[in-house]
Design an enzyme around this catalytic site. Structure first.
Site, PDB file in Angstrom:
ATOM      1  N   THR A   1      -4.180   5.588 -22.086  1.00 14.76           N
ATOM      2  CA  THR A   1      -4.129   4.267 -21.466  1.00 14.76           C
ATOM      3  C   THR A   1      -2.803   3.624 -21.820  1.00 14.76           C
ATOM      4  O   THR A   1      -2.204   3.943 -22.847  1.00 14.76           O
ATOM      5  CB  THR A   1      -5.260   3.351 -21.975  1.00 14.76           C
ATOM      6  OG1 THR A   1      -5.247   3.362 -23.397  1.00 14.76           O
ATOM      7  CG2 THR A   1      -6.616   3.810 -21.469  1.00 14.76           C
TER       8      THR A   1
ATOM      9  N   TYR B   1       0.848  -1.197   0.000  1.00 12.17           N
ATOM     10  CA  TYR B   1       0.000   0.000   0.000  1.00 12.17           C
ATOM     11  C   TYR B   1       0.881   1.244   0.000  1.00 12.17           C
ATOM     12  O   TYR B   1       1.916   1.281   0.670  1.00 12.17           O
ATOM     13  CB  TYR B   1      -0.893   0.030   1.242  1.00 12.17           C
ATOM     14  CG  TYR B   1      -2.359  -0.039   0.882  1.00 12.17           C
ATOM     15  CD1 TYR B   1      -2.924   0.899   0.026  1.00 12.17           C
ATOM     16  CD2 TYR B   1      -3.162  -1.049   1.391  1.00 12.17           C
ATOM     17  CE1 TYR B   1      -4.263   0.823  -0.310  1.00 12.17           C
ATOM     18  CE2 TYR B   1      -4.507  -1.127   1.054  1.00 12.17           C
ATOM     19  CZ  TYR B   1      -5.056  -0.191   0.200  1.00 12.17           C
ATOM     20  OH  TYR B   1      -6.373  -0.265  -0.147  1.00 12.17           O
TER      21      TYR B   1
ATOM     22  N   LYS C   1      -3.314  -0.284 -24.604  1.00  6.67           N
ATOM     23  CA  LYS C   1      -3.807  -0.421 -25.983  1.00  6.67           C
ATOM     24  C   LYS C   1      -2.593  -0.464 -26.920  1.00  6.67           C
ATOM     25  O   LYS C   1      -1.741  -1.320 -26.733  1.00  6.67           O
ATOM     26  CB  LYS C   1      -4.775   0.718 -26.307  1.00  6.67           C
ATOM     27  CG  LYS C   1      -6.046   0.691 -25.410  1.00  6.67           C
ATOM     28  CD  LYS C   1      -7.097   1.678 -25.872  1.00  6.67           C
ATOM     29  CE  LYS C   1      -8.387   1.561 -25.099  1.00  6.67           C
ATOM     30  NZ  LYS C   1      -8.443   2.362 -23.879  1.00  6.67           N
TER      31      LYS C   1
ATOM     32  N   ARG D   1      -2.680  -2.977 -18.133  1.00  2.79           N
ATOM     33  CA  ARG D   1      -3.906  -2.192 -18.070  1.00  2.79           C
ATOM     34  C   ARG D   1      -3.690  -1.000 -17.140  1.00  2.79           C
ATOM     35  O   ARG D   1      -3.118  -1.145 -16.057  1.00  2.79           O
ATOM     36  CB  ARG D   1      -5.060  -3.046 -17.555  1.00  2.79           C
ATOM     37  CG  ARG D   1      -5.282  -4.309 -18.344  1.00  2.79           C
ATOM     38  CD  ARG D   1      -6.645  -4.881 -18.106  1.00  2.79           C
ATOM     39  NE  ARG D   1      -7.637  -4.096 -18.809  1.00  2.79           N
ATOM     40  CZ  ARG D   1      -7.892  -4.193 -20.119  1.00  2.79           C
ATOM     41  NH1 ARG D   1      -7.223  -5.046 -20.874  1.00  2.79           N
ATOM     42  NH2 ARG D   1      -8.803  -3.447 -20.688  1.00  2.79           N
TER      43      ARG D   1
ATOM     44  N   ASP E   1      -7.645  13.267 -25.048  1.00  2.00           N
ATOM     45  CA  ASP E   1      -7.720  11.877 -24.589  1.00  2.00           C
ATOM     46  C   ASP E   1      -7.115  11.000 -25.679  1.00  2.00           C
ATOM     47  O   ASP E   1      -7.752  10.734 -26.700  1.00  2.00           O
ATOM     48  CB  ASP E   1      -9.178  11.497 -24.321  1.00  2.00           C
ATOM     49  CG  ASP E   1      -9.316  10.059 -23.850  1.00  2.00           C
ATOM     50  OD1 ASP E   1      -8.315   9.306 -23.906  1.00  2.00           O
ATOM     51  OD2 ASP E   1     -10.429   9.672 -23.442  1.00  2.00           O
TER      52      ASP E   1
ATOM     53  N   GLU F   1      -0.610   4.930  -0.426  1.00  2.00           N
ATOM     54  CA  GLU F   1      -1.395   6.124  -0.745  1.00  2.00           C
ATOM     55  C   GLU F   1      -0.534   7.380  -0.676  1.00  2.00           C
ATOM     56  O   GLU F   1       0.271   7.552   0.243  1.00  2.00           O
ATOM     57  CB  GLU F   1      -2.577   6.234   0.216  1.00  2.00           C
ATOM     58  CG  GLU F   1      -3.635   5.190  -0.105  1.00  2.00           C
ATOM     59  CD  GLU F   1      -4.831   5.246   0.827  1.00  2.00           C
ATOM     60  OE1 GLU F   1      -4.901   6.154   1.659  1.00  2.00           O
ATOM     61  OE2 GLU F   1      -5.683   4.361   0.703  1.00  2.00           O
TER      62      GLU F   1
END
Ligand code: DSN
Length: 423
Positions: free
Chosen positions: A226, A54, A229, A235, A200, A56
């Protein structure tokens, strides 16, 4: 104690499904414009020990101890992204492209602000203001589309819509548009109305990385994308921005729209950015574009109408009415899947059918190009598609198409050396 048995022993049901998916990937021709096959190195980093941590916050400013290594990983990913795209700031924490867009909206806008984006049914994305999506529900999205005659984005119309609606942000970019957009013209309109310009690039960021597509980074306030792709990474999402907006964008990601980062995916993104910096990747990106152009031309020569007449990027749309007035995108995609050609049904501009059935199919070449397919193979695939769609009630002809697909996938499988890691 942690269970150290291999997946096949610990959970045979899931292992079996992964094995079947590997076989599906190996034995089909993949033309979904948003999919690709990652390298072994990306797969290893994605399935690594970093999934246990973790973290954050951001490097040097974490809410947890023990983050020195993940800080170094995230710094490496950010530095590589900045170098690859020539950006002043990179945020590599977004879990997906949709999350990246959400972070930008929440980082730079207030709920209810007006945003001008490309209509979903004319090539835009869900997160560009579709009514069912958070974007359309929380912000006042207005839409521009394509010209009914040319099926191209008309910058005069975009400017008029911007003057009429006075948006705080203009969103450029698409999921189903086969031409290039004029980034400088979008920026001039944004400046004229005092709006941010967000581009985008989810679909084509890999082509930008490989120098096979005009670069929006010098023109946009923010670029989202992204990594899974055409970029051929794990991902996830990516945000590039200018230094003055960095703090607002980072806050838009964490704590406004996300909690803990997926450190394994950030490591895998770092690997993908390095891979995309190589001459081999540049050649790949150019081949993706050449393959799309060759395939669209072959489909057109066989009588299919290509929306807007062709493609300048990695994808194109086929208007199925040119093959058969009654053929829906949904039925076409199902027939093609049955012969081992995997793509998706897609609305065409001004589609008379509802989105689920649609009148088009979308064809993209990033995954097939990773499998080593070049012009002869994609042209042969175009002919197989036309044969299957025209003779979809003829089992013998569909069987012959299946044999043609098997010949191509045998010569150009995903992962010819076998799947990396635990499938
Ligand atoms: N689902 C992606 C695509 O296929 O275009 C967009 O998010």
């Amino acid at each position: 104690m942690t269970d150290l048995r291999p997946l096949s022993d610990a959970d045979p049901a899931v292992a079996d499904l992964l094995g079947r998916e590997a076989e599906r990937q190996r034995s089909s021709i993949h033309l979904i414009a948003s999919e690709n096959f990652v390298s072994r190195a990306v797969m290893e980093a994605s399935g690594s020990v970093l999934t246990n941590k973790y973290s954050e916050g951001y490097p040097g400013r974490r809410y947890y101890q023990g983050c020195a290594i993940v800080d170094a990983v995230e710094d490496l990913a950010r530095d590589r992204a900045k170098a690859l795209f020539g950006a002043e700031h990179a945020n590599v924490q977004s879990h997906s492209g949709a999350q990246a867009n959400m972070a930008v909206y929440f980082g730079l806008l207030e709920p209810g602000d007006t945003v001008l984006g490309m209509a979903l049914d004319q090539g835009g994305h869900l997160t560009h203001g579709a009514g069912v999506n958070f974007s359309g529900r929380i912000f006042d999205f207005q839409a521009y589309g394509v010209d009914p005659g040319t099926e191209l984005v008309d910058m005069d119309e975009v400017r008029q819509r911007a003057l009429d609606t006075r948006p705080r942000m203009i969103v450029a970019g698409y999921s189903a548009y086969s031409r290039l957009l004029d980034w400088a013209a979008f920026r001039a309109i944004a400046d004229e109305v005092g709006a941010y310009l967000m581009v985008d690039t989810a679909h084509f960021i890999g082509l930008i990385a490989g120098g096979a597509h005009p670069d929006p980074v010098p023109h946009a306030h923010v670029v989202t994308g992204t990594t899974h792709k055409a970029l051929r990474g794990p991902r996830g999402g990516l945000i590039l921005t200018t230094a003055d907006l960095a703090a607002a964008i980072d806050k838009g990601v964490f704590p406004v729209t996300q909690g803990g980062a997926l450190n394994n995916q950030i490591a895998a993104r770092a690997v993908a950015f390095a891979e995309a910096s190589t001459p081999q990747y540049r050649e790949y990106a150019h081949q993706v574009v050449r393959n799309a152009a060759a395939m669209a031309a072959e489909m057109a020569a066989g009588g299919a109408r290509i929306v807007s007449g062709g493609t300048d990027n990695h994808l194109f749309l086929v208007d199925l009415r040119s093959l058969d007035e009654d053929l829906t995108g949904r039925d076409a995609a199902a027939v093609l899947a049955s012969v081992g050609i995997v793509l998706n049904s897609n609305p065409i501009p001004f589609d008379p059918r509802p989105p689920y059935r649609a009148t088009g199919i979308r064809i993209g070449t990033p995954a097939a190009t990773t499998c080593g397919m070049r012009e002869p193979e994609v042209e042969a695939t175009a002919r197989l598609i036309l044969e299957a769609l025209r003779h979809r009630g003829d089992d013998a002809r569909l069987e012959a198409v299946r044999a043609g697909v098997a010949e191509i996938t045998a010569a150009h499988p995903a992962y010819p050396e076998g799947f990396p890691g635990h499938v």
